[in-house]
Design a protein around this motif. Structure first.
Motif, mmCIF file in Angstrom:
data_model
loop_
_atom_site.group_PDB
_atom_site.id
_atom_site.type_symbol
_atom_site.label_atom_id
_atom_site.label_comp_id
_atom_site.label_asym_id
_atom_site.label_seq_id
_atom_site.Cartn_x
_atom_site.Cartn_y
_atom_site.Cartn_z
ATOM 1 N N GLY A 163 0.810 -1.206 0.000
ATOM 2 C CA GLY A 163 0.000 0.000 0.000
ATOM 3 C C GLY A 163 0.845 1.259 0.000
ATOM 4 O O GLY A 163 0.556 2.216 -0.725
ATOM 5 N N ALA A 164 1.914 1.252 0.803
ATOM 6 C CA ALA A 164 2.778 2.429 0.885
ATOM 7 C C ALA A 164 3.510 2.690 -0.429
ATOM 8 O O ALA A 164 3.725 3.843 -0.812
ATOM 9 N N LEU A 165 3.870 1.620 -1.131
ATOM 10 C CA LEU A 165 4.613 1.758 -2.391
ATOM 11 C C LEU A 165 3.692 1.831 -3.610
ATOM 12 O O LEU A 165 4.184 1.896 -4.738
ATOM 13 N N ARG A 166 2.355 1.793 -3.365
ATOM 14 C CA ARG A 166 1.365 1.866 -4.439
ATOM 15 C C ARG A 166 1.559 0.749 -5.470
ATOM 16 O O ARG A 166 1.533 0.985 -6.685
ATOM 17 N N ILE A 167 1.800 -0.443 -4.983
ATOM 18 C CA ILE A 167 1.964 -1.600 -5.860
ATOM 19 C C ILE A 167 0.614 -1.917 -6.507
ATOM 20 O O ILE A 167 -0.419 -1.936 -5.836
ATOM 21 N N PRO A 168 0.565 -2.172 -7.819
ATOM 22 C CA PRO A 168 -0.709 -2.519 -8.473
ATOM 23 C C PRO A 168 -1.352 -3.745 -7.836
ATOM 24 O O PRO A 168 -0.663 -4.647 -7.348
ATOM 25 N N ARG A 169 -2.672 -3.786 -7.882
ATOM 26 C CA ARG A 169 -3.401 -4.856 -7.209
ATOM 27 C C ARG A 169 -2.975 -6.258 -7.645
ATOM 28 O O ARG A 169 -2.798 -7.128 -6.775
#
Length: 348
Positions: free
Chosen positions: A52-58
């Motif tokens: 979540g912190a690194l905005r990793i794709p779902r």
């Protein structure tokens, strides 16, 4: 499992921190639960927050959380290969997440190396290299183990959720329910001490013919049923702990009880250990819908691969008996259902 399918970055760090304390109190005080469930959740939560912190794709976050779950299980059981496959199998009832296998292998072996550097690399049940499969006729008895383990596993899954729902309907504050469950488990433990804690020590005792033959028959027969009741009271009441470990212990106790009944029959091994090991595999491999991972995990836990052939027979029979029942209600049926869910269209 639910987070992987619905919101892989939504696991809360606070819940994981509380899980550490709550699980230590429940299991450490004698509650019937496993260490692997909390460990898997804590591992998955850390990676979920990082994604979540690194905005990793779902799609990538789903695989990362599944691999983290595999690493926790592989480390705590000292079974990295089985843990990696389990992380891919546990997501579905009739399928596995193939894309999670390779990341799971890497994360699981790293976690195993870190954990083992502190607690050692010996298998949980020691190295049982003396156990061998040499009599094909004994496959008939192992098939019977599969039937018994399948029936006990099915009852475990059904009793766990039915009992938990019944406990939740009691007219008391929810925070009091685990205390009521703990009191009942303590009273049950006075009569059957084997229900307390993880139960792995009792499983080791059941692998020895001396203890099995010297113990009262009623005790040997009642242990798997009492463990189901104790786990339902401990975890179904709201206590913190895993259902994986108790499922293995229930399966092992089922195999031990069957050996005690048939040990004088022709073709039966003089040691109960093979029946305990195969009972563990058949019971939890069936109700978790993860036969491959559990087979390899138990082989790693015992340091012995020679029983895989009879284990395949037993777990196949147990799986047919269990059917669609599962100890993990968050599992989806297959990857097609997951794809429909991901696209926002209803599954058939």
């Amino acid at each position: 499992i639910a987070a992987v399918h619905h919101n892989p970055t939504g696991l809360r760090l606070r819940a994981a921190l509380v899980k550490v304390v709550a699980s230590s109190l429940i299991i450490g005080s004698g509650g019937s639960g496993g260490r692997e469930g909390p460990t898997a959740q804590i591992s998955a939560t850390v990676i979920s927050r990082l994604c979540g912190a690194l905005r990793i794709p779902r799609p990538d976050a789903r695989i990362a959380v599944a691999a983290a779950m595999a690493s926790g299980i592989g480390a705590i059981f000292r079974a990295p290969l089985g843990g990696a496959l389990l992380g891919a199998e546990l997501l579905y009832r009739d399928d596995l997440e193939a894309d999670a296998i390779m990341p799971g292998l890497i994360s699981s072996i790293v976690a195993f190396a870190v954990y083992g550097s502190v607690y050692g690399f010996q298998p949980i049940f020691g190295t049982m290299s003396g156990l061998t499969f040499v009599h094909p006729a004994e496959l008939l008895w192992f098939a019977v183990v599969g039937v018994a383990a399948g029936l006990l596993g099915r009852w475990y899954a059904q009793a766990f959720y039915a009992g938990g729902a019944l406990l939740q309907r009691l007219p008391v504050p929810r925070a009091i329910l685990p205390a009521i469950g703990g009191l009942c488990v303590g009273l049950l433990g006075l009569a059957v001490p084997a229900v307390l804690g993880t139960g792995y020590g009792w499983t080791q005792l059941q692998m020895t013919s001396g203890w099995m033959l010297s113990s009262p028959l009623w005790l040997v027969l009642v242990i798997p049923f009492a463990k189901i009741v104790a786990t339902t009271l401990s975890i179904g009441s709201g206590g913190s702990g895993g259902v994986f470990g108790p499922g293995m212990v229930i399966g092992g106790a089922t195999g031990a009880a069957l050996w005690r009944i048939i040990h004088d029959m022709p073709g039966v091994s003089s040691s109960p250990a093979p029946y305990v090991i195969i009972g563990m595999i058949a019971c939890f491999g069936a109700i978790a819908h993860a036969p491959l991972g559990v087979m390899l995990m138990v082989a790693e836990m015992t340091g012995n691969l020679s029983l895989l052939a009879p284990a395949m027979i037993a777990v196949a029979i147990a799986t047919m008996i269990v059917g669609d029942n599962s100890i993990f209600h968050s599992q989806l049926r297959n990857r097609l259902e997951a794809a429909r869910l991901y696209r926002g269209t209803p599954a058939p």
